[in-house]
Design a protein around this motif. Structure first.
Motif, short mmCIF file in Angstrom:
data_model
loop_
_atom_site.label_atom_id
_atom_site.label_comp_id
_atom_site.label_asym_id
_atom_site.label_seq_id
_atom_site.Cartn_x
_atom_site.Cartn_y
_atom_site.Cartn_z
N TYR A 53 9.63 0.37 53.26
CA TYR A 53 10.43 1.59 53.23
C TYR A 53 11.27 1.70 54.50
CZ TYR A 53 7.39 3.81 56.68
OH TYR A 53 6.71 4.11 57.84
N SER A 54 12.29 2.55 54.45
CA SER A 54 13.06 2.92 55.63
C SER A 54 13.25 4.43 55.62
CB SER A 54 14.43 2.22 55.63
OG SER A 54 15.21 2.65 56.73
N PHE A 55 12.87 5.10 56.70
CA PHE A 55 13.00 6.55 56.81
C PHE A 55 14.38 6.84 57.39
CE2 PHE A 55 10.60 10.62 57.11
CZ PHE A 55 11.56 11.39 57.73
N ASP A 56 15.29 7.33 56.55
CA ASP A 56 16.70 7.49 56.95
C ASP A 56 17.13 8.94 57.18
OD1 ASP A 56 16.70 4.77 56.50
OD2 ASP A 56 18.58 4.76 55.38
N PHE A 61 -0.99 6.41 47.10
CA PHE A 61 -1.29 5.01 47.44
C PHE A 61 -2.75 4.88 47.86
CE2 PHE A 61 -1.49 1.77 50.87
CZ PHE A 61 -1.21 0.65 50.12
N ALA A 62 -3.22 5.82 48.69
CA ALA A 62 -4.61 5.79 49.13
C ALA A 62 -5.57 5.92 47.94
CB ALA A 62 -4.87 6.90 50.14
N ARG A 63 -5.21 6.72 46.99
CA ARG A 63 -6.08 6.94 45.83
C ARG A 63 -6.09 5.74 44.89
NH1 ARG A 63 -8.06 11.52 44.31
NH2 ARG A 63 -6.55 12.64 45.62
N ASN A 64 -4.90 5.19 44.62
CA ASN A 64 -4.75 4.22 43.53
C ASN A 64 -4.41 2.80 43.96
OD1 ASN A 64 -5.11 6.38 41.69
ND2 ASN A 64 -2.93 6.91 41.87
N GLY A 65 -4.01 2.63 45.22
CA GLY A 65 -3.57 1.30 45.65
C GLY A 65 -2.17 0.96 45.23
N THR A 66 -1.43 1.94 44.72
CA THR A 66 -0.03 1.76 44.35
C THR A 66 0.71 3.06 44.66
OG1 THR A 66 1.51 1.34 42.52
CG2 THR A 66 -0.54 2.44 41.98
N PRO A 67 1.97 2.99 45.14
CA PRO A 67 2.69 4.20 45.54
C PRO A 67 3.52 4.82 44.43
CG PRO A 67 3.90 2.30 46.30
CD PRO A 67 2.69 1.77 45.58
N ARG A 68 3.17 4.62 43.18
CA ARG A 68 3.93 5.23 42.09
C ARG A 68 3.72 6.73 42.10
NH1 ARG A 68 1.71 0.69 39.40
NH2 ARG A 68 3.29 -0.93 39.03
N HIS A 69 4.84 7.47 42.14
CA HIS A 69 4.76 8.94 42.23
C HIS A 69 6.02 9.52 41.63
CE1 HIS A 69 4.51 12.96 44.11
NE2 HIS A 69 3.20 12.73 44.13
N ALA A 70 5.88 10.68 40.99
CA ALA A 70 7.00 11.29 40.28
C ALA A 70 8.15 11.69 41.20
CB ALA A 70 6.52 12.51 39.50
N SER A 71 7.88 11.86 42.50
CA SER A 71 8.92 12.34 43.41
C SER A 71 9.82 11.23 43.93
CB SER A 71 8.27 13.06 44.59
OG SER A 71 7.48 12.17 45.35
N ILE A 72 9.53 9.97 43.61
CA ILE A 72 10.37 8.86 44.06
C ILE A 72 10.70 7.96 42.87
CG2 ILE A 72 9.45 8.86 46.41
CD1 ILE A 72 7.74 6.40 45.58
N PRO A 73 11.77 7.15 43.00
CA PRO A 73 12.04 6.17 41.93
C PRO A 73 10.93 5.12 41.86
CG PRO A 73 13.89 6.36 43.49
CD PRO A 73 12.73 7.07 44.11
N ASP A 74 10.93 4.35 40.79
CA ASP A 74 10.00 3.23 40.71
C ASP A 74 10.24 2.32 41.92
OD1 ASP A 74 8.04 1.56 39.38
OD2 ASP A 74 9.68 0.15 39.11
N TRP A 75 9.18 2.02 42.65
CA TRP A 75 9.28 1.31 43.94
C TRP A 75 8.75 -0.11 43.76
CZ3 TRP A 75 6.50 3.49 48.94
CH2 TRP A 75 6.89 2.74 50.06
N ARG A 135 14.01 -8.09 48.33
CA ARG A 135 13.74 -7.24 49.50
C ARG A 135 13.92 -5.76 49.15
NH1 ARG A 135 13.31 -10.73 53.86
NH2 ARG A 135 14.25 -12.79 53.51
N ALA A 136 13.34 -5.34 48.02
CA ALA A 136 13.44 -3.94 47.58
C ALA A 136 12.82 -3.01 48.62
CB ALA A 136 12.74 -3.77 46.24
N ILE A 155 16.13 3.39 45.95
CA ILE A 155 15.75 2.01 46.22
C ILE A 155 17.00 1.22 46.57
CG2 ILE A 155 14.69 -0.09 45.30
CD1 ILE A 155 12.72 2.22 45.65
N GLU A 156 16.95 0.47 47.66
CA GLU A 156 18.03 -0.45 48.02
C GLU A 156 17.43 -1.83 48.21
OE1 GLU A 156 20.49 0.62 51.28
OE2 GLU A 156 20.88 2.68 50.56
N ASN A 157 18.15 -2.85 47.79
CA ASN A 157 17.74 -4.22 48.03
C ASN A 157 18.35 -4.74 49.32
OD1 ASN A 157 16.25 -4.29 45.67
ND2 ASN A 157 17.88 -5.24 44.46
N ASP A 158 17.49 -5.18 50.22
CA ASP A 158 17.91 -5.76 51.50
C ASP A 158 18.89 -4.86 52.27
OD1 ASP A 158 17.85 -7.63 53.50
OD2 ASP A 158 19.29 -8.99 52.56
N PRO A 159 18.51 -3.61 52.53
CA PRO A 159 19.42 -2.75 53.30
C PRO A 159 19.66 -3.31 54.70
CG PRO A 159 17.23 -1.77 53.15
CD PRO A 159 17.23 -2.94 52.22
#
Length: 516
Positions: free
Chosen positions: A410-413, A464-478, A486-487, A497-501
């Motif tokens: 991720y990148s915090f922008d 992510f801590a609960r399931n081992g994956t960061p899938r969440h309704a508040s973000i796009p599919d990651w 380099r997603a 989501i950006e590829n190779d920002p």
């Protein structure tokens, strides 16, 4: 309302705070003063009766080591921890929705930042109540030995008993995780679902734990925020630094007994001169911590992610990322950067200290990419990429190459509007976003969009801590990170989501550092 929990050493008293049961500074190991100084952590002595854990009682010695911010930034991160410095500092803080042994909630263990030299787990912005309440998790934060107290390598001087002294603070982290394994059920947590996470030096601690065979099985997911540690200290540099300390202290360092009785103040005062006498590492962009973990061939068999990612943790899911403008607050101490009066020539001189013979190449690329920015802002971009982002990218790439557990980048922008927007998205601003404690800092000016992003970030981390994956309704599919696409998740007003920002900058620094 008071709460009582039985630990392996005795009963502890907590208190309900923001609808969450809070326990502060529970000892996971004994005090490290006197004959325990520089040695591996020992179990805490059992106590009878009830131990009051309703307030913070201290943190590791560090006087004079934290950078002094400019006045404009003095309260940016909120109030500091007011508890005293003490060698009785091996403690954990716990926040739980309920101390119910049947609950088995996910456990999130935070390792604080500060370059293995300063910082603590008690600051208000690290309050775990919101993260625990909003996401039904148990939050643990760890205090440990730092700087010279945790990482003075006496293996060539003190004999077998001190062979792990350079990694004493590293062993503290193991002891804390073992304590979590043995006690967290009583606090409502699941010892079979533990996530370690940390920012800056805390990310370096997570990186280190990922490379330690002794940590295997103590955690199950990991998050590194702005703190990828690709390399750590070699034994040779660690021992050389010890000699610099001994030369500075003179007769106070003549024997182990003398070192164990010398004052805290004398030891802290020896750090700066010793580091200066040692000089910089030959691999400056990757070797981060003068007093930090030692690659000793035993506890740390090799550098965490150099030349490759460790096999011991290759099956641990990992999130890693950075702030878009990491160095904006570090460079603020230079008034020319803070007030945006830095000239092109002055920028060149600063870049030359990093890029050497590649200076023209670096300046040409960043002028082309960021010609609309002034020299101070371009310097922030260059130093962010060379001092922070390159390490995260190399770590992620080497970890993904194992083709075992996924890694997400991720990148915090999001840029803060405070102080005229000059900080943009600086180092450590993500910490209160992680804990949902923006109101306990002055980092965002009460921005509603910042609060929305904090809700998103903290919830994604907990998912992510609960399931081992960061899938969440508040973000796009990651998508998971790999060297082909380099997603990267961009955390901003609108997450995307950006590829190779910023790919050209990545390729430049990977080429310069030989990590393509």
């Amino acid at each position: 309302m008071d709460q009582i929990v039985e630990t392996t050493a005795g009963k502890v008293l907590g208190v309900v705070d923001e609808q969450i049961v809070s326990f502060r500074t529970i000892p996971y190991a004994a005090a490290t003063s006197g004959m325990n100084r520089f040695l591996p952590p020992c179990p805490p002595a059992a106590w009878s009766g009830l131990r009051d854990c309703t307030s913070f009682t201290g943190h590791s010695p560090q006087a004079g080591l934290a950078p002094v911010p400019i006045p404009d930034l003095a309260d940016f991160s909120g109030a500091p921890d007011a508890s005293p410095e003490t060698e009785d500092c091996l403690t954990v803080n716990i926040w739980t929705p309920a101390a119910d042994p049947a609950a088995r909630r996910p456990v999130m263990v935070w390792f604080h930042g500060g370059a293995f030299a300063y910082g603590n787990a008690n600051a208000p912005r690290l309050r775990g109540t919101r993260l625990a309440r909003r996401n039904d998790v148990v939050v643990v934060s760890v205090n440990q030995r730092l700087n010279i107290f945790g990482h003075l390598d006496l293996s060539a001087f003190g004999g077998e008993a001190f062979r792990h002294s350079g990694n004493a603070g590293t062993l503290d982290m193991i002891a804390a995780l073992e304590w979590v394994r043995d006690n967290i059920v009583a606090f409502g947590g699941d010892p079979g679902n533990v996530t370690i996470f940390g920012e800056s030096g805390g990310g370096g601690k997570v990186s280190t734990l990922l490379a330690m065979p002794r940590a295997a099985g103590l955690f199950h997911r990991a998050i590194i925020q702005s703190g990828a540690a690709v390399r750590l200290r070699t034994r040779e540099r660690a021992l050389a630094l010890t000699e610099c300390v001994r030369q500075h202290l003179g007769s106070s360092a003549a024997t182990i007994d003398a070192l164990q009785t010398v004052s805290v103040e004398q030891l802290l005062a020896a750090i700066g001169p010793a580091q200066q006498a040692l000089g910089p590492s030959p691999t400056l962009l990757f070797d981060r911590y003068p007093f930090g973990p030692v690659v000793d061939g035993d506890l740390l068999p090799a550098h965490p992610f150099d030349p490759t990612a460790p096999d011991v943790s290759a099956d641990i899911p990992l999130i890693i990322g950075d702030m878009k403008d990491e160095t904006a607050n570090f460079l603020a101490v230079d008034e020319r950067v803070w007030h945006r009066t830095l000239t092109e020539q002055q920028m060149r001189e600063k870049v030359a200290s990093i890029a050497g013979t590649q200076t023209d190449r670096v300046l040409d690329l960043y002028s082309r990419l960021y010609g609309h920015l002034n020299p101070a802002e371009r310097l922030i971009a260059i130093t962010t990429d060379s001092n922070f982002r390159i390490r995260s990218l190399v770590l992620a790439q080497r970890r993904a190459a194992k083709n075992r557990a996924p890694v997400w980048m991720y990148s915090f922008d999001w840029e803060t509007p405070v102080l005229g927007g000059r900080l943009k998205a600086p180092h450590a601003m993500d910490v209160p976003f992680t804990f949902n404690t923006l109101d306990l800092t002055n980092a965002t000016g009460g921005s509603r969009e910042a609060q929305a992003l904090s809700d998103t970030m903290s919830s994604v981390w907990a998912t992510f801590a609960r399931n081992g994956t960061p899938r969440h309704a508040s973000i796009p599919d990651w998508p998971a990170y790999d060297a082909r696409t380099r997603a990267t998740l961009i955390l901003d007003k609108v997450c995307r989501i950006e590829n190779d920002p910023r790919g050209e900058g990545r390729r430049l620094w990977q080429d310069i550092t030989g990590t393509l």
